[in-house]
Design a protein around this motif. Structure first.
Motif, PDB file in Angstrom:
ATOM      1  N   PHE A  26      -0.826  12.738 -15.264  1.00 57.92           N
ATOM      2  CA  PHE A  26      -0.340  11.782 -14.272  1.00 57.92           C
ATOM      3  C   PHE A  26       1.115  11.457 -14.545  1.00 57.92           C
ATOM      4  N   GLN A  27       1.833  11.130 -13.489  1.00 58.57           N
ATOM      5  CA  GLN A  27       3.229  10.711 -13.592  1.00 58.57           C
ATOM      6  C   GLN A  27       3.311   9.243 -13.213  1.00 58.57           C
ATOM      7  N   GLU A  28       3.950   8.449 -14.066  1.00 60.99           N
ATOM      8  CA  GLU A  28       4.177   7.046 -13.747  1.00 60.99           C
ATOM      9  C   GLU A  28       5.242   6.966 -12.662  1.00 60.99           C
ATOM     10  N   LEU A  29       5.007   6.128 -11.657  1.00 61.18           N
ATOM     11  CA  LEU A  29       5.943   5.982 -10.541  1.00 61.18           C
ATOM     12  C   LEU A  29       6.691   4.659 -10.639  1.00 61.18           C
ATOM     13  N   ASP A  30       7.983   4.671 -10.349  1.00 61.72           N
ATOM     14  CA  ASP A  30       8.784   3.445 -10.356  1.00 61.72           C
ATOM     15  C   ASP A  30       8.597   2.646  -9.071  1.00 61.72           C
ATOM     16  N   THR A  31       8.361   3.359  -7.976  1.00 58.08           N
ATOM     17  CA  THR A  31       8.158   2.718  -6.682  1.00 58.08           C
ATOM     18  C   THR A  31       6.970   3.380  -5.978  1.00 58.08           C
ATOM     19  N   ALA A  32       6.435   2.705  -4.999  1.00 60.17           N
ATOM     20  CA  ALA A  32       5.323   3.263  -4.230  1.00 60.17           C
ATOM     21  C   ALA A  32       5.809   4.500  -3.482  1.00 60.17           C
ATOM     22  N   PRO A  33       5.029   5.581  -3.490  1.00 64.46           N
ATOM     23  CA  PRO A  33       5.456   6.800  -2.800  1.00 64.46           C
ATOM     24  C   PRO A  33       5.505   6.604  -1.282  1.00 64.46           C
ATOM     25  N   GLU A  34       6.472   7.250  -0.664  1.00 63.81           N
ATOM     26  CA  GLU A  34       6.624   7.180   0.787  1.00 63.81           C
ATOM     27  C   GLU A  34       6.678   8.601   1.319  1.00 63.81           C
ATOM     28  N   PRO A  35       5.750   9.075   2.087  1.00 63.00           N
ATOM     29  CA  PRO A  35       4.562   8.370   2.558  1.00 63.00           C
ATOM     30  C   PRO A  35       3.550   8.185   1.425  1.00 63.00           C
TER      31      PRO A  35
ATOM     32  N   LYS B 114     -12.830   9.937  -7.818  1.00 59.84           N
ATOM     33  CA  LYS B 114     -12.772   8.474  -7.925  1.00 59.84           C
ATOM     34  C   LYS B 114     -11.964   8.058  -9.141  1.00 59.84           C
ATOM     35  N   ALA B 115     -12.116   8.791 -10.251  1.00 60.20           N
ATOM     36  CA  ALA B 115     -11.348   8.498 -11.460  1.00 60.20           C
ATOM     37  C   ALA B 115      -9.852   8.722 -11.209  1.00 60.20           C
ATOM     38  N   ILE B 116      -9.512   9.783 -10.491  1.00 64.35           N
ATOM     39  CA  ILE B 116      -8.110  10.049 -10.135  1.00 64.35           C
ATOM     40  C   ILE B 116      -7.588   8.923  -9.245  1.00 64.35           C
ATOM     41  N   GLU B 117      -8.378   8.533  -8.259  1.00 67.45           N
ATOM     42  CA  GLU B 117      -7.986   7.456  -7.354  1.00 67.45           C
ATOM     43  C   GLU B 117      -7.750   6.151  -8.129  1.00 67.45           C
TER      44      GLU B 117
ATOM     45  N   ALA C 174      -4.202   4.047  -8.600  1.00 71.97           N
ATOM     46  CA  ALA C 174      -4.079   2.649  -8.186  1.00 71.97           C
ATOM     47  C   ALA C 174      -3.213   1.858  -9.167  1.00 71.97           C
ATOM     48  N   LEU C 175      -3.006   2.414 -10.357  1.00 64.39           N
ATOM     49  CA  LEU C 175      -2.174   1.763 -11.375  1.00 64.39           C
ATOM     50  C   LEU C 175      -0.689   2.113 -11.226  1.00 64.39           C
ATOM     51  N   GLY C 176      -0.340   2.808 -10.142  1.00 63.23           N
ATOM     52  CA  GLY C 176       1.054   3.160  -9.897  1.00 63.23           C
ATOM     53  C   GLY C 176       1.447   4.503 -10.481  1.00 63.23           C
TER      54      GLY C 176
END
Length: 97
Positions: free
Chosen positions: A50-59, A19-22, A26-28
């Protein structure tokens, strides 16, 4: 894309840590790995990367679930040791649904 670390309490259950990972994702961000770590209070715990993402992952990444057993035919997104409810577990698997 920068990476950063978050402590996952070794007192928590696998479900609580998932849940903590989830929540962090949720913060991108995306969970990369975890390792056993001794924090500033000299407590044995887990350090998640964790890696910060610039865009939402697809899928989409899918909901993380931590398990002590790997279901037949499953491929884990990550595997390694963790502290779970105060005890070391040699192999934990992160699965995504």
């Amino acid at each position: 894309m920068a990476t950063y670390h978050v402590e996952l309490s070794g007192k928590s259950s696998l479900a609580q840590q998932a849940k903590a990972i989830e929540g962090e994702e949720a913060l991108g961000t995306k969970f990369l790995s975890a390792r056993i770590w001794v924090n500033a209070k000299n407590a044995l715990t887990n350090l998640a990367e964790f890696q910060e993402l610039d865009t939402a992952p697809e899928p989409p990444l899918g909901t993380p679930k931590l398990s002590k057993e790997l279901p037949a035919g499953s491929t884990p997104a990550w595997a390694g040791p963790m502290i779970v409810q105060g005890s070391a577990v040699a192999q934990v698997y992160l699965l995504r649904s």
